[in-house]
Design a protein around this motif. Structure first.
Motif, mmCIF file in Angstrom:
data_model
loop_
_atom_site.group_PDB
_atom_site.id
_atom_site.type_symbol
_atom_site.label_atom_id
_atom_site.label_comp_id
_atom_site.label_asym_id
_atom_site.label_seq_id
_atom_site.Cartn_x
_atom_site.Cartn_y
_atom_site.Cartn_z
ATOM 1 N N ALA A 23 -16.767 -17.138 -0.620
ATOM 2 C CA ALA A 23 -17.439 -16.217 0.418
ATOM 3 C C ALA A 23 -18.797 -16.681 0.923
ATOM 4 C CB ALA A 23 -17.898 -14.933 -0.230
ATOM 5 N N ALA A 24 -19.042 -16.265 2.200
ATOM 6 C CA ALA A 24 -20.334 -16.797 2.690
ATOM 7 C C ALA A 24 -21.805 -16.705 1.759
ATOM 8 C CB ALA A 24 -20.701 -16.350 4.048
ATOM 9 N N MET A 25 -22.362 -17.409 1.546
ATOM 10 C CA MET A 25 -23.501 -17.269 0.781
ATOM 11 C C MET A 25 -24.727 -18.157 1.058
ATOM 12 S SD MET A 25 -22.502 -16.868 -3.322
ATOM 13 C CE MET A 25 -21.212 -18.162 -3.186
ATOM 14 N N THR A 26 -25.746 -17.320 1.864
ATOM 15 C CA THR A 26 -27.165 -17.898 2.120
ATOM 16 C C THR A 26 -27.788 -18.608 1.071
ATOM 17 O OG1 THR A 26 -27.089 -16.408 4.156
ATOM 18 C CG2 THR A 26 -29.510 -17.431 3.124
ATOM 19 N N GLY A 58 -24.363 -18.247 6.084
ATOM 20 C CA GLY A 58 -24.464 -17.717 7.282
ATOM 21 C C GLY A 58 -25.302 -18.674 8.437
ATOM 22 N N GLN A 100 -19.847 -19.805 9.039
ATOM 23 C CA GLN A 100 -20.089 -18.507 9.244
ATOM 24 C C GLN A 100 -21.257 -18.179 10.265
ATOM 25 O OE1 GLN A 100 -22.088 -15.296 6.913
ATOM 26 N NE2 GLN A 100 -20.122 -14.427 6.984
ATOM 27 N N TYR A 181 -22.561 -6.034 6.877
ATOM 28 C CA TYR A 181 -23.906 -6.186 6.084
ATOM 29 C C TYR A 181 -25.116 -5.716 6.881
ATOM 30 C CZ TYR A 181 -21.659 -7.981 1.802
ATOM 31 O OH TYR A 181 -20.705 -8.108 0.662
ATOM 32 N N ARG A 226 -15.629 -10.997 9.960
ATOM 33 C CA ARG A 226 -16.025 -10.570 8.631
ATOM 34 C C ARG A 226 -16.664 -9.067 9.014
ATOM 35 N NH1 ARG A 226 -19.473 -12.137 2.931
ATOM 36 N NH2 ARG A 226 -17.689 -11.492 1.850
ATOM 37 N N THR A 285 -13.102 -8.827 -0.014
ATOM 38 C CA THR A 285 -14.116 -9.014 -1.017
ATOM 39 C C THR A 285 -14.612 -7.517 -1.345
ATOM 40 O OG1 THR A 285 -15.004 -10.719 0.290
ATOM 41 C CG2 THR A 285 -16.520 -9.818 -1.519
ATOM 42 N N ASP A 287 -17.560 -5.467 -3.201
ATOM 43 C CA ASP A 287 -19.245 -5.844 -3.224
ATOM 44 C C ASP A 287 -19.600 -4.703 -4.069
ATOM 45 O OD1 ASP A 287 -21.454 -6.887 -3.332
ATOM 46 O OD2 ASP A 287 -21.983 -6.898 -1.152
ATOM 47 N N PRO A 291 -20.351 -9.177 -9.946
ATOM 48 C CA PRO A 291 -19.640 -10.009 -9.042
ATOM 49 C C PRO A 291 -18.184 -9.601 -9.254
ATOM 50 C CG PRO A 291 -20.812 -11.276 -10.509
ATOM 51 C CD PRO A 291 -21.154 -9.889 -11.002
ATOM 52 N N GLY A 292 -17.603 -9.570 -7.765
ATOM 53 C CA GLY A 292 -15.975 -9.245 -7.924
ATOM 54 C C GLY A 292 -15.471 -10.192 -9.059
ATOM 55 N N GLY A 312 -17.903 -14.547 -4.210
ATOM 56 C CA GLY A 312 -19.247 -15.074 -3.928
ATOM 57 C C GLY A 312 -19.883 -15.718 -5.126
ATOM 58 N N ARG A 313 -20.611 -14.784 -5.881
ATOM 59 C CA ARG A 313 -21.440 -15.038 -7.003
ATOM 60 C C ARG A 313 -20.473 -15.801 -8.073
ATOM 61 N NH1 ARG A 313 -23.668 -9.048 -7.423
ATOM 62 N NH2 ARG A 313 -21.751 -8.775 -6.144
HETATM 63 C C1 LIG Z 1 -26.918 -15.573 -2.750
HETATM 64 C C2 LIG Z 1 -25.932 -14.684 -1.875
HETATM 65 C C3 LIG Z 1 -26.012 -14.930 -0.554
HETATM 66 C C4 LIG Z 1 -25.038 -14.245 0.439
HETATM 67 N N1 LIG Z 1 -25.333 -14.451 1.828
HETATM 68 C C5 LIG Z 1 -24.177 -13.892 2.745
HETATM 69 C C6 LIG Z 1 -24.373 -14.572 3.815
HETATM 70 O O1 LIG Z 1 -24.821 -15.476 4.372
HETATM 71 N N2 LIG Z 1 -23.316 -14.011 4.563
HETATM 72 C C7 LIG Z 1 -22.338 -13.017 4.229
HETATM 73 O O2 LIG Z 1 -21.267 -12.490 4.804
HETATM 74 N N3 LIG Z 1 -22.554 -12.616 2.903
HETATM 75 C C8 LIG Z 1 -23.323 -13.259 2.025
HETATM 76 N N4 LIG Z 1 -23.262 -12.708 0.850
HETATM 77 C C9 LIG Z 1 -22.387 -11.727 0.393
HETATM 78 C C10 LIG Z 1 -21.435 -12.412 -0.351
HETATM 79 O O3 LIG Z 1 -20.612 -13.214 0.890
HETATM 80 C C11 LIG Z 1 -20.194 -11.529 -1.073
HETATM 81 O O4 LIG Z 1 -19.755 -10.853 -0.035
HETATM 82 C C12 LIG Z 1 -20.961 -10.606 -2.239
HETATM 83 O O5 LIG Z 1 -21.882 -11.535 -2.901
HETATM 84 C C13 LIG Z 1 -20.143 -9.974 -3.004
HETATM 85 O O6 LIG Z 1 -18.957 -10.612 -3.456
HETATM 86 P P1 LIG Z 1 -19.324 -11.182 -5.140
HETATM 87 O O7 LIG Z 1 -19.078 -10.015 -5.906
HETATM 88 O O8 LIG Z 1 -17.964 -12.006 -5.313
HETATM 89 O O9 LIG Z 1 -20.575 -11.815 -5.120
HETATM 90 C C14 LIG Z 1 -24.094 -13.392 -0.058
HETATM 91 C C15 LIG Z 1 -24.053 -13.004 -1.413
HETATM 92 C C16 LIG Z 1 -25.094 -13.905 -2.359
HETATM 93 C C17 LIG Z 1 -25.238 -13.673 -3.803
#
Ligand SMILES: Cc1cc2nc3c(=O)[nH]c(=O)nc-3n(C[C@H](O)[C@H](O)[C@H](O)COP(=O)(O)O)c2cc1C
Length: 367
Positions: A23-26, A58, A100, A181, A226, A285, A287, A291-292, A312-313
């Motif tokens: 998943a996208a993660m900043t 993102g 993303q 989000y 998304r 996903t 959330d 973590p998933g 994600g995580r």
């Molecule tokens: C560090 C971090 C940064 C994230 N940045 C984004 C992002 O840039 N764009 C987005 O759509 N979701 C972002 N998310 C949300 C994740 O894509 C994901 O939906 C969320 O962490 C739940 O999934 P998980 O339980 O597998 O972590 C971010 C999550 C984390 C932990």
């Protein structure tokens, strides 16, 4: 160990060697002055190339879409060149990666935007009690944004198309538009952040126009969206998510997109409600505070609620997640440090299992 997560996926547009997406993660490590990706980012993504699909962090498609220090952009040549290094590293390691596009709308600050005021559907701030915005000088209160004029809405739609073209130029395999989000697209979708009286007061219109523009620019088969229906994050309220997203899906269903990515959180059972209404590939996903999990993901695949599951995580802390699923191996815990910003610590130093290397995912011959 057998897992549906490790089965190949062949959708109408998307062909993946396994059903485990990242998943996208900043991670906030781009050059803050320019928004250009740095070489360390290529290493980070290449380490995770055994994912069926990587979705990048993102990326702002317009200068006013930037949501924090170190968030990368995709509006100019320096961005394209920086991202090209990332996509090449992922491809060389056998992976696939979508960009993303993430316009944050009101979830920004003049200190992040070179002194400019954040923009939004309407001049409505994120209300107190919904956290603060992180800037280079620390957390600050949200400011009241400026409502986009109708002409600026059109310009913002075009900015998404232009950034999508840049993404393809930079070697990305496709684009995932962030509509989740509480950020700009979700602000348009919401009842309390979108008080517009022009045509964009129709809550789904902006989202549809962005998707159409991106699909026209790079092809629907490389375009994904998304969404996080009913998610109240960042003070967005959707009083009746079911009817809003039914309308959105009705408009998108005929477009043959690469995929729809549904984040399920909160009270509305988005996956169960929307899966039967979506004709194409669905990435899911869950959330929540934890973590998933692998079990949740496998259940979603087995019950047909999703075609692909996005972690994600778990991917943040486990670069070789598909291998760990295959071997039923323990997972690395996520460390608190290095989540946003900094150098390689907490970023490229998570260990992989002995014998793991970046490269095609287990059992893969599909690209
Ligand atoms: C560090 C971090 C940064 C994230 N940045 C984004 C992002 O840039 N764009 C987005 O759509 N979701 C972002 N998310 C949300 C994740 O894509 C994901 O939906 C969320 O962490 C739940 O999934 P998980 O339980 O597998 O972590 C971010 C999550 C984390 C932990």
């Amino acid at each position: 160990m057998n897992s549906p997560l490790l089965e190949p996926y062949r959708g109408p547009a998307l062909h993946l060697p396994n059903r485990t997406a990242m998943a996208a993660m900043t991670r906030a490590r781009a050059d803050d002055a320019t928004g250009a990706p740095i070489p360390l980012m290529a290493e980070y993504y290449a380490q995770r190339a055994t994912a069926g699909l990587i979705v990048s962090e993102g990326i702002w498609p317009h200068r006013l879409g930037k949501g924090g220090p170190g968030v990368p952009g995709l509006t100019g040549q320096a961005h394209v060149e920086g991202w090209r290094r990332v996509t090449r590293a992922v491809h060389d390691a056998g992976g696939r990666v979508f960009a993303q596009l993430w316009h944050v709308g009101r979830v920004s600050h003049p200190d992040i935007l070179g002194g400019e005021q954040p923009v939004a559907p309407s001049a409505v701030a994120v209300s107190p009690g919904h956290g603060q915005i992180y800037t280079a000088s620390g957390p600050q209160e949200y400011v009241v944004p400026r409502a986009l004029t109708t002409a600026e809405v059109t310009e913002t739609v075009e900015a998404h198309a232009s950034a999508a073209r840049n993404a393809i130029d930079a070697g990305f395999d496709g684009v995932e538009i962030s509509g989740a989000y509480g950020y700009l697209l979700a602000q348009f979708l919401s009842d309390n952040a979108n008080l517009r009286t022009d045509g964009y007061g129709d809550h789904v219109r902006f989202v549809i126009e962005v998707v159409e523009a991106v699909a026209a620019a790079i092809g629907a088969d490389r375009t994904a969206l998304r969404v996080s229906p009913g998610n109240p994050l960042l003070d967005t309220v959707e009083t009746d998510p079911a009817s809003r997203y039914h309308r959105l899906l009705d408009a998108l269903n005929g477009m043959d997109l690469a995929y729809l990515h549904v984040v399920q959180s909160g009270k509305y059972a988005a996956l169960a409600d929307l899966r039967p209404r979506w004709n194409g590939t669905l990435v899911a996903t869950y959330d929540g505070p934890e973590p998933g999990s692998r079990e949740q993901a496998e259940q979603a695949l087995r019950t047909g609620l999703a075609d692909v599951y996005s972690f994600g995580r778990l991917f943040l802390a486990n670069p070789d997640l598909p291998r760990r699923i295959a071997d039923d191996a323990p997972l690395n815990p996520q460390r608190a440090s290095g989540m946003y910003g900094g150098g390689g610590e907490g970023y490229v130093d998570y260990p992989v299992l002995a014998g793991s290397s970046v490269g095609p995912a287990p059992g893969s011959d599909i690209r």
